[in-house]
Design a protein around this motif. Structure first.
Motif, mmCIF file in Angstrom:
data_model
loop_
_atom_site.group_PDB
_atom_site.id
_atom_site.type_symbol
_atom_site.label_atom_id
_atom_site.label_comp_id
_atom_site.label_asym_id
_atom_site.label_seq_id
_atom_site.Cartn_x
_atom_site.Cartn_y
_atom_site.Cartn_z
ATOM 1 N N ILE A 101 5.186 -3.598 5.112
ATOM 2 C CA ILE A 101 4.052 -2.597 5.568
ATOM 3 C C ILE A 101 3.948 -2.783 7.007
ATOM 4 N N LEU A 102 4.009 -3.895 7.676
ATOM 5 C CA LEU A 102 3.884 -3.948 9.050
ATOM 6 C C LEU A 102 4.958 -3.601 9.941
ATOM 7 N N LEU A 103 6.095 -3.640 9.567
ATOM 8 C CA LEU A 103 7.095 -2.992 10.377
ATOM 9 C C LEU A 103 6.828 -1.702 10.593
ATOM 10 N N PRO A 104 6.714 -0.590 9.822
ATOM 11 C CA PRO A 104 6.439 0.705 10.102
ATOM 12 C C PRO A 104 5.186 0.993 10.561
ATOM 13 N N LEU B 79 3.151 6.901 6.572
ATOM 14 C CA LEU B 79 3.536 7.346 5.102
ATOM 15 C C LEU B 79 4.466 6.248 4.632
ATOM 16 N N ASN B 80 5.396 5.837 5.248
ATOM 17 C CA ASN B 80 6.294 4.738 4.612
ATOM 18 C C ASN B 80 5.467 3.379 4.465
ATOM 19 N N ALA B 81 4.606 3.204 5.366
ATOM 20 C CA ALA B 81 3.789 1.827 4.827
ATOM 21 C C ALA B 81 2.858 2.154 3.799
ATOM 22 N N GLY B 82 2.183 3.064 3.664
ATOM 23 C CA GLY B 82 1.264 3.415 2.664
ATOM 24 C C GLY B 82 2.126 3.382 1.274
ATOM 25 N N PHE C 24 3.408 0.324 -3.685
ATOM 26 C CA PHE C 24 4.266 -0.265 -4.833
ATOM 27 C C PHE C 24 4.230 -1.678 -4.778
ATOM 28 N N LEU C 25 3.770 -2.345 -3.703
ATOM 29 C CA LEU C 25 3.681 -3.663 -3.629
ATOM 30 C C LEU C 25 2.414 -4.435 -3.992
#
Length: 507
Positions: free
Chosen positions: A6-9, A116-119, A124-125
């Motif tokens: 989550i943090l990387l993106p 969007l990728n982080a969301g 999923f997590l």
């Protein structure tokens, strides 16, 4: 470990969006692609560290957030969420790579894709219902903006329609989640806490109605699907890749995780109606696809039908059928992404997606022979030809569902034949025959244009030939989940029989 996904993106989005002011489009694209690749590689590292025999949540993280309402930052990963996370990472990197280098407002664009990728990863997590809902809503705004700003001529209409439908989906889910916690008497929104609680069947049915409709909009299912074709047609190619390949899976994942898993008695009660709903979606989606002349709209309608297979498998609720549902989610994500990429290349080079205009694109000298060949591979995979991942996923769905719903399964199998029909129409009209005069002197297609679809084609074939490389990671989790659901239903039925008034009379 999981927070890094989550943090990387998020860090990448902030870096591109806010600093420095003079960052060029090329540099912002490079940073976004680097962040996306690192995020994808981190998911591969998690796969390597993942224990497929452990049915619990692995790499778990939990921190108190808002104690007064029982809201915690709780993350975990199991065999259901792991392949979807890898799919999200792969398709995000492909979407960024496939984006037009000369697009307007590139910093904002790439920031939104990373957000969007982080969301999606967070959804999923999430092991907390409110946390899932938070991430579920976070992905809404970036996708709306990506369609509204960089979409086609009717992008405003399509984006607004998507926003309204998805917002209504969120309202239903929030109400169902709140009702699930308050009516069960749980002191927090954690999945583990709710799995240990029991609710009356009537209450479960009411809650399941909200969850099914909410996630049914996202999948989407007929008649909740009307936002999808418009969104796909107006969205740019990379956004269609993410929408079909990843975003729709939030709906199917949610049905399995929060519907089947948390409300097992209600799920078993309504399963025949869900299976019938699946049949309707399969046949309607395929019938609408046959009627289309726009290549992109045809691929969009195919998603409606293929998501119906997932609902059929989930309704059957056997270990094999639910395993097939997960396989179908992954195979559809790969195949639909590949098809949208190829349609995007055709539109970019030929200037049209109209099957009444395009002909003979397989012409080896003046057409798009490599793109046409890859399109044939993608069509074969979607139609369930053996040797492709689409075949094995649909076969497992049908094999697992047939013992429970034989009639619905047999009718749904017609959808596979109809898929072959409409994609045969697409390939026959657009790629075979004499090259039409409207598309003569096509621009050159470089290997950089072909590479993303080629990567997906290789992946589709690899998992089709060796599906156990995918099944291995999720089988134990799915088997345990279904057995737990069946045990809860059986126990509840026994208790009702024991507590029923005696019908014996002393004469």
């Amino acid at each position: 470990m999981l927070s890094a996904l989550i943090l990387l993106p998020l860090i990448g989005a902030a870096l591109i969006g806010f600093y420095p002011a003079s960052m060029s489009g090329k540099l912002s694209r490079g940073i976004a692609l680097t962040v996306a690749i690192l995020t994808f590689l981190w998911t591969i590292f998690l796969v390597i560290q993942f224990n497929p025999t452990d049915i619990g949540q692995q790499f778990a993280e939990s921190l108190p957030w808002i104690d007064v309402i029982g809201f915690n930052y709780s993350l975990g990963i199991d065999g259901l969420s792991l392949p979807l996370l890898v799919l999200n990472g792969l398709l995000t990197a492909i979407a960024i790579y496939s984006s037009d280098p000369s697009l307007q407002r590139p910093r904002f664009y790439y920031s939104l894709i990373l957000l969007l990728n982080a969301g999606v990863s967070g959804a999923f997590l999430a092991q907390d219902l409110l946390l899932f809902f938070l991430f579920y809503e976070i992905e809404l705004i970036p996708l709306y903006l990506l369609i509204a700003i960089w979409g086609g001529a009717k992008r405003g209409y399509a984006a607004t329609k998507f926003l309204i439908y998805t917002a209504f989906s969120g309202i239903l889910l929030l109400a169902s989640f709140l009702g699930m916690v308050w009516l069960s008497g749980a002191d927090n929104f954690g999945l583990q806490s709710l799995q240990l609680t029991a609710l009356p069947l009537t209450t479960q049915l009411i809650l399941l109605a909200g969850i099914t409709i909410g996630f049914g909009i996202k999948m989407p299912l007929v008649p909740l699907h009307t936002w999808l074709p418009d969104a796909h047609v107006e969205a740019s190619t990379p956004i269609s890749v993410l929408l079909a390949g990843v975003l729709l899976k939030l709906g199917t994942y949610g049905l399995l995780r929060f519907g089947m898993n948390l409300l097992p008695e209600a799920w078993a009660y309504v399963a025949p109606w869900l299976a019938t709903w699946a049949v309707i979606s399969v046949l309607y989606g395929a019938s609408c696809a046959i009627a289309q002349t726009d290549m992109k709209k045809m691929v969009a309608y195919s998603s409606v039908g293929h998501m119906g297979y997932v609902l059929l498998a989930a309704a059957a609720s056997t270990p094999l059928s639910v395993l097939g549902a997960v396989m179908q989610m992954i195979s559809h994500g790969l195949i639909s992404a590949m098809l949208f990429l190829l349609v995007g290349v055709v539109y970019q080079k030929a200037g049209s997606r109209d099957l009444d205009v395009l002909h003979g694109l397989l012409n080896p000298e003046r057409g798009l022979p490599v793109i046409g060949t890859l399109m044939v591979v993608g069509v074969m995979a979607s139609a369930g030809i053996p040797g492709m991942v689409g075949f094995i996923s649909e076969f497992i769905v049908f094999r697992g569902s047939f013992p429970i719903f034989p009639l619905q399964t047999l009718i749904s199998m017609l959808g596979t034949g109809l898929t072959a029909v409409y994609f045969l129409i697409l390939v026959n009209k657009a790629f075979f025959g004499r090259l039409s005069a409207q598309v003569l002197n096509l621009p050159r297609v470089y290997w950089s244009d072909r590479a993303p679809a080629l990567i997906l084609a290789i992946t589709i074939v690899i998992f089709g030939v060796q599906p156990n490389w995918l099944i291995h990671w999720t089988e134990a989790t799915i088997t345990a989940m279904v057995k737990t659901q069946n045990l809860v239903v059986a126990t509840s039925s026994e208790l009702k029989i024991e507590n029923a008034p005696s019908s014996d009379f002393n004469l």
